[in-house]
Scaffold this motif. Structure first.
Motif, PDB file in Angstrom:
ATOM      1  N   GLY A   1      -5.727  17.103 -40.430  1.00  0.00           N
ATOM      2  CA  GLY A   1      -6.185  16.521 -39.168  1.00  0.00           C
ATOM      3  C   GLY A   1      -5.361  15.344 -38.699  1.00  0.00           C
ATOM      4  N   GLY A   2      -4.377  14.928 -39.487  1.00  0.00           N
ATOM      5  CA  GLY A   2      -3.513  13.815 -39.082  1.00  0.00           C
ATOM      6  C   GLY A   2      -2.504  14.265 -38.043  1.00  0.00           C
ATOM      7  N   PRO A   3      -1.911  13.309 -37.309  1.00  0.00           N
ATOM      8  CA  PRO A   3      -0.898  13.677 -36.314  1.00  0.00           C
ATOM      9  C   PRO A   3       0.313  14.347 -36.972  1.00  0.00           C
ATOM     10  N   ASP A   4       1.023  15.175 -36.206  1.00  0.00           N
ATOM     11  CA  ASP A   4       2.200  15.881 -36.745  1.00  0.00           C
ATOM     12  C   ASP A   4       3.265  14.915 -37.237  1.00  0.00           C
ATOM     13  N   CYS A   5       3.453  13.827 -36.506  1.00  0.00           N
ATOM     14  CA  CYS A   5       4.513  12.868 -36.829  1.00  0.00           C
ATOM     15  C   CYS A   5       3.987  11.464 -36.558  1.00  0.00           C
ATOM     16  N   ILE A   6       4.329  10.528 -37.427  1.00  0.00           N
ATOM     17  CA  ILE A   6       3.991   9.124 -37.202  1.00  0.00           C
ATOM     18  C   ILE A   6       5.282   8.326 -37.271  1.00  0.00           C
ATOM     19  N   ASN A   7       5.564   7.567 -36.215  1.00  0.00           N
ATOM     20  CA  ASN A   7       6.734   6.692 -36.185  1.00  0.00           C
ATOM     21  C   ASN A   7       6.374   5.338 -36.768  1.00  0.00           C
ATOM     22  N   SER A   8       7.340   4.722 -37.428  1.00  0.00           N
ATOM     23  CA  SER A   8       7.169   3.355 -37.884  1.00  0.00           C
ATOM     24  C   SER A   8       7.112   2.439 -36.659  1.00  0.00           C
ATOM     25  N   VAL A   9       6.342   1.372 -36.740  1.00  0.00           N
ATOM     26  CA  VAL A   9       6.329   0.392 -35.655  1.00  0.00           C
ATOM     27  C   VAL A   9       7.637  -0.398 -35.627  1.00  0.00           C
ATOM     28  N   ILE A  10       8.425  -0.296 -36.695  1.00  0.00           N
ATOM     29  CA  ILE A  10       9.716  -0.989 -36.772  1.00  0.00           C
ATOM     30  C   ILE A  10      10.754  -0.163 -36.021  1.00  0.00           C
ATOM     31  N   ASP A  11      11.477  -0.777 -35.125  1.00  0.00           N
ATOM     32  CA  ASP A  11      12.528  -0.103 -34.359  1.00  0.00           C
ATOM     33  C   ASP A  11      13.750   0.067 -35.260  1.00  0.00           C
ATOM     34  N   MET A  12      13.845   1.220 -35.901  1.00  0.00           N
ATOM     35  CA  MET A  12      14.909   1.456 -36.877  1.00  0.00           C
ATOM     36  C   MET A  12      16.297   1.460 -36.241  1.00  0.00           C
ATOM     37  N   GLU A  13      16.396   1.914 -34.980  1.00  0.00           N
ATOM     38  CA  GLU A  13      17.704   1.884 -34.316  1.00  0.00           C
ATOM     39  C   GLU A  13      18.206   0.449 -34.170  1.00  0.00           C
ATOM     40  N   SER A  14      17.306  -0.459 -33.804  1.00  0.00           N
ATOM     41  CA  SER A  14      17.694  -1.869 -33.689  1.00  0.00           C
ATOM     42  C   SER A  14      18.101  -2.444 -35.037  1.00  0.00           C
ATOM     43  N   VAL A  15      17.335  -2.122 -36.078  1.00  0.00           N
ATOM     44  CA  VAL A  15      17.680  -2.602 -37.417  1.00  0.00           C
ATOM     45  C   VAL A  15      19.067  -2.092 -37.792  1.00  0.00           C
ATOM     46  N   CYS A  16      19.321  -0.819 -37.558  1.00  0.00           N
ATOM     47  CA  CYS A  16      20.609  -0.207 -37.884  1.00  0.00           C
ATOM     48  C   CYS A  16      21.750  -0.894 -37.142  1.00  0.00           C
ATOM     49  N   LYS A  17      21.580  -1.098 -35.838  1.00  0.00           N
ATOM     50  CA  LYS A  17      22.625  -1.738 -35.033  1.00  0.00           C
ATOM     51  C   LYS A  17      22.894  -3.155 -35.504  1.00  0.00           C
TER      52      LYS A  17
END
Length: 133
Positions: free
Chosen positions: A34-50
């Motif tokens: 019953g959980g959502p198909d996908c859960i994103n982290s609240v952390i902006d990983m693209e920003s961390v990577c850059k």
């Protein structure tokens, strides 16, 4: 197998068909029924990577949207679900392939610092918005 330090952006609930090391696989082939198909982290990983890449540590950092439908993804999704997205998962290449433990340690320190900085900024925005209303 990771060849870069890989920041996982999201965890996925379905598609767990392979047995783990203890010969276990969920009957439902999902983490949370019953959980959502996908859960994103609240952390902006693209920003961390850059930001980490721009700091010039000499360790390649990338972002992934698929942690692999095995123990890593299962653990990450479950953590994201229980923490309402306040979780992170980082895949690290094996020692010496190509980075030393010292290099990986420096990269992980920089990644964690950036994650905490972004979370602090997000909290400040939330508090400012609450004072305005």
């Amino acid at each position: 197998m990771a060849t870069t330090v890989t920041l996982e952006k999201c965890g996925r609930n379905h598609g767990y068909k392979g047995l783990d090391n203890s010969s276990f696989c969920p009957d439902t082939q999902c983490c949370i029924v019953g959980g959502p198909d996908c859960i994103n982290s609240v952390i902006d990983m693209e920003s961390v990577c850059k930001r980490v890449t721009a700091s010039g540590l000499g360790v390649a950092v990338s972002v992934s949207k698929d942690a692999g439908r095995y123990l890593c993804d299962f653990t990450y999704y479950t953590s994201l679900y229980l923490s309402h997205g306040r979780s992170a998962f980082v895949h690290v290449p094996p020692l010496g392939k190509p980075y030393s433990g010292e290099d990986l340690g420096r990269a992980l320190q920089a990644i964690i610092r950036e994650m905490l900085e972004l979370l602090d900024q997000a909290e400040e925005k939330i508090q400012c918005q609450q004072h305005i209303h």
